[in-house]
Motif scaffolding. Sequence first.
Motif, PDB file in Angstrom:
ATOM      1  N   ASP A   1       1.381  16.524   4.001  1.00 29.09           N
ATOM      2  CA  ASP A   1       2.559  17.258   4.453  1.00 29.09           C
ATOM      3  C   ASP A   1       3.848  16.852   3.743  1.00 29.09           C
ATOM      4  OD1 ASP A   1       2.768  14.718   5.470  1.00 29.09           O
ATOM      5  OD2 ASP A   1       3.118  15.330   7.547  1.00 29.09           O
ATOM      6  N   GLY A   2       3.742  16.110   2.648  1.00 29.69           N
ATOM      7  CA  GLY A   2       4.924  15.696   1.905  1.00 29.69           C
ATOM      8  C   GLY A   2       5.532  14.396   2.391  1.00 29.69           C
ATOM      9  N   THR A   3       4.875  13.744   3.336  1.00 26.63           N
ATOM     10  CA  THR A   3       5.345  12.434   3.776  1.00 26.63           C
ATOM     11  C   THR A   3       4.551  11.361   3.050  1.00 26.63           C
ATOM     12  OG1 THR A   3       3.778  12.350   5.615  1.00 26.63           O
ATOM     13  CG2 THR A   3       5.964  13.283   6.067  1.00 26.63           C
ATOM     14  N   LEU A   4       5.101  10.167   3.026  1.00 27.69           N
ATOM     15  CA  LEU A   4       4.363   9.025   2.498  1.00 27.69           C
ATOM     16  C   LEU A   4       4.561   7.869   3.456  1.00 27.69           C
ATOM     17  CD1 LEU A   4       6.471   6.808   1.086  1.00 27.69           C
ATOM     18  CD2 LEU A   4       6.528   8.532  -0.672  1.00 27.69           C
ATOM     19  N   SER A   5       3.644   6.926   3.403  1.00 30.26           N
ATOM     20  CA  SER A   5       3.720   5.758   4.264  1.00 30.26           C
ATOM     21  C   SER A   5       2.972   4.626   3.602  1.00 30.26           C
ATOM     22  CB  SER A   5       3.125   6.062   5.649  1.00 30.26           C
ATOM     23  OG  SER A   5       1.756   6.413   5.504  1.00 30.26           O
ATOM     24  N   GLY A   6       3.137   3.459   4.148  1.00 28.33           N
ATOM     25  CA  GLY A   6       2.429   2.304   3.623  1.00 28.33           C
ATOM     26  C   GLY A   6       2.966   1.031   4.219  1.00 28.33           C
ATOM     27  N   ASN A   7       2.582  -0.061   3.601  1.00 26.47           N
ATOM     28  CA  ASN A   7       3.076  -1.371   3.983  1.00 26.47           C
ATOM     29  C   ASN A   7       3.630  -2.022   2.734  1.00 26.47           C
ATOM     30  OD1 ASN A   7       2.720  -4.439   4.328  1.00 26.47           O
ATOM     31  ND2 ASN A   7       2.653  -3.631   6.414  1.00 26.47           N
ATOM     32  N   ASP A   8       4.842  -2.560   2.830  1.00 22.43           N
ATOM     33  CA  ASP A   8       5.493  -3.143   1.658  1.00 22.43           C
ATOM     34  C   ASP A   8       5.197  -4.630   1.496  1.00 22.43           C
ATOM     35  OD1 ASP A   8       7.093  -4.391   3.565  1.00 22.43           O
ATOM     36  OD2 ASP A   8       8.845  -3.148   3.171  1.00 22.43           O
ATOM     37  N   SER A   9       4.294  -5.159   2.301  1.00 21.41           N
ATOM     38  CA  SER A   9       3.850  -6.542   2.358  1.00 21.41           C
ATOM     39  C   SER A   9       4.541  -7.292   3.474  1.00 21.41           C
ATOM     40  CB  SER A   9       4.011  -7.286   1.027  1.00 21.41           C
ATOM     41  OG  SER A   9       5.374  -7.533   0.754  1.00 21.41           O
ATOM     42  N   CYS A  10       5.536  -6.675   4.084  1.00 24.21           N
ATOM     43  CA  CYS A  10       6.217  -7.279   5.223  1.00 24.21           C
ATOM     44  C   CYS A  10       6.288  -6.274   6.371  1.00 24.21           C
ATOM     45  CB  CYS A  10       7.611  -7.736   4.811  1.00 24.21           C
ATOM     46  SG  CYS A  10       8.513  -8.574   6.127  1.00 24.21           S
ATOM     47  N   ASP A  11       6.765  -5.094   6.073  1.00 21.06           N
ATOM     48  CA  ASP A  11       6.953  -4.052   7.083  1.00 21.06           C
ATOM     49  C   ASP A  11       6.205  -2.781   6.688  1.00 21.06           C
ATOM     50  OD1 ASP A  11       8.835  -5.345   8.853  1.00 21.06           O
ATOM     51  OD2 ASP A  11      10.333  -5.105   7.279  1.00 21.06           O
ATOM     52  N   ASN A  12       5.920  -1.961   7.696  1.00 21.39           N
ATOM     53  CA  ASN A  12       5.449  -0.606   7.422  1.00 21.39           C
ATOM     54  C   ASN A  12       6.654   0.219   6.997  1.00 21.39           C
ATOM     55  OD1 ASN A  12       2.775  -1.150   8.191  1.00 21.39           O
ATOM     56  ND2 ASN A  12       3.269  -0.792  10.337  1.00 21.39           N
ATOM     57  N   TYR A  13       6.435   1.225   6.173  1.00 21.82           N
ATOM     58  CA  TYR A  13       7.533   2.086   5.749  1.00 21.82           C
ATOM     59  C   TYR A  13       7.061   3.534   5.732  1.00 21.82           C
ATOM     60  CZ  TYR A  13       5.216   2.258   1.198  1.00 21.82           C
ATOM     61  OH  TYR A  13       4.304   2.457   0.201  1.00 21.82           O
ATOM     62  N   THR A  14       8.033   4.431   5.767  1.00 22.16           N
ATOM     63  CA  THR A  14       7.759   5.861   5.652  1.00 22.16           C
ATOM     64  C   THR A  14       8.787   6.469   4.724  1.00 22.16           C
ATOM     65  OG1 THR A  14       9.159   6.434   7.535  1.00 22.16           O
ATOM     66  CG2 THR A  14       6.828   6.047   8.004  1.00 22.16           C
TER      67      THR A  14
ATOM     68  N   THR B   1       0.842  -1.191   0.000  1.00 20.05           N
ATOM     69  CA  THR B   1       0.000   0.000   0.000  1.00 20.05           C
ATOM     70  C   THR B   1       0.878   1.242   0.000  1.00 20.05           C
ATOM     71  OG1 THR B   1      -0.112   0.025   2.420  1.00 20.05           O
ATOM     72  CG2 THR B   1      -1.863  -1.164   1.241  1.00 20.05           C
ATOM     73  N   LEU B   2       0.280   2.352  -0.390  1.00 24.50           N
ATOM     74  CA  LEU B   2       0.993   3.629  -0.469  1.00 24.50           C
ATOM     75  C   LEU B   2       0.022   4.746  -0.136  1.00 24.50           C
ATOM     76  CD1 LEU B   2       3.423   5.407  -1.330  1.00 24.50           C
ATOM     77  CD2 LEU B   2       2.666   5.114  -3.691  1.00 24.50           C
ATOM     78  N   VAL B   3       0.378   5.576   0.842  1.00 28.09           N
ATOM     79  CA  VAL B   3      -0.447   6.713   1.248  1.00 28.09           C
ATOM     80  C   VAL B   3       0.411   7.970   1.153  1.00 28.09           C
ATOM     81  CG1 VAL B   3      -1.779   7.766   3.116  1.00 28.09           C
ATOM     82  CG2 VAL B   3      -1.795   5.278   2.818  1.00 28.09           C
ATOM     83  N   PHE B   4      -0.078   8.950   0.397  1.00 27.39           N
ATOM     84  CA  PHE B   4       0.603  10.237   0.279  1.00 27.39           C
ATOM     85  C   PHE B   4      -0.016  11.209   1.274  1.00 27.39           C
ATOM     86  CE2 PHE B   4       1.283   8.356  -3.918  1.00 27.39           C
ATOM     87  CZ  PHE B   4       2.647   8.587  -4.086  1.00 27.39           C
ATOM     88  N   GLY B   5       0.767  11.659   2.239  1.00 33.59           N
ATOM     89  CA  GLY B   5       0.281  12.603   3.231  1.00 33.59           C
ATOM     90  C   GLY B   5       0.204  14.008   2.655  1.00 33.59           C
TER      91      GLY B   5
END
Length: 160
Positions: free
Chosen positions: A68-81, A62-66
């Motif tokens: 405030d210029g941040t992004l986050s998501g899950n790469d299928s194993c870990d969360n990432y930012t 998954t991919l979420v564009f904040g």
Amino acid sequence: MSSRSALAASLAGLLLIVAITAACGTSNSPTPRPTPPAALPGTSWELGAQGGSAPALNIVPTLVFGSDGTLSGNDSCDNYTGAFTTDGSTIAITGLKTTSQVECAPETVATATAFRATLGAATSWRATSADDVPVPSGVLVLSPVKLILSGAEDLIFSQD
């Protein structure tokens, strides 16, 4: 009121109901396509394809564009930012790092690492609801709105 007047009034009322019902009937015009976002902040996506291939079974990054210029998501194993900037159709994604350390199978770790590397290499983006996006065979895209991040490989997302 005479029976003739009552009948005429009843018929007029019936004709009015028929006219209103006909005006509210269904239209044969096609349903308009959803409008893709003009900007990425505030949007969320699920991966549909990477480099022309569908994600592995049960692995849907998954991919979420904040806003405030941040992004986050899950790469299928870990969360990432990370962070992102855009200038027209150009995108720069920087500072990708995992924020959780989950024990995953080696093939899942490899898939997640490849996804983050491809995400970090993206140089352009476009969102579309057109049917011109080549979605690999067997990929189920639930949303007609798609995001394409291009770089070393294309990442095709559907809007979440």
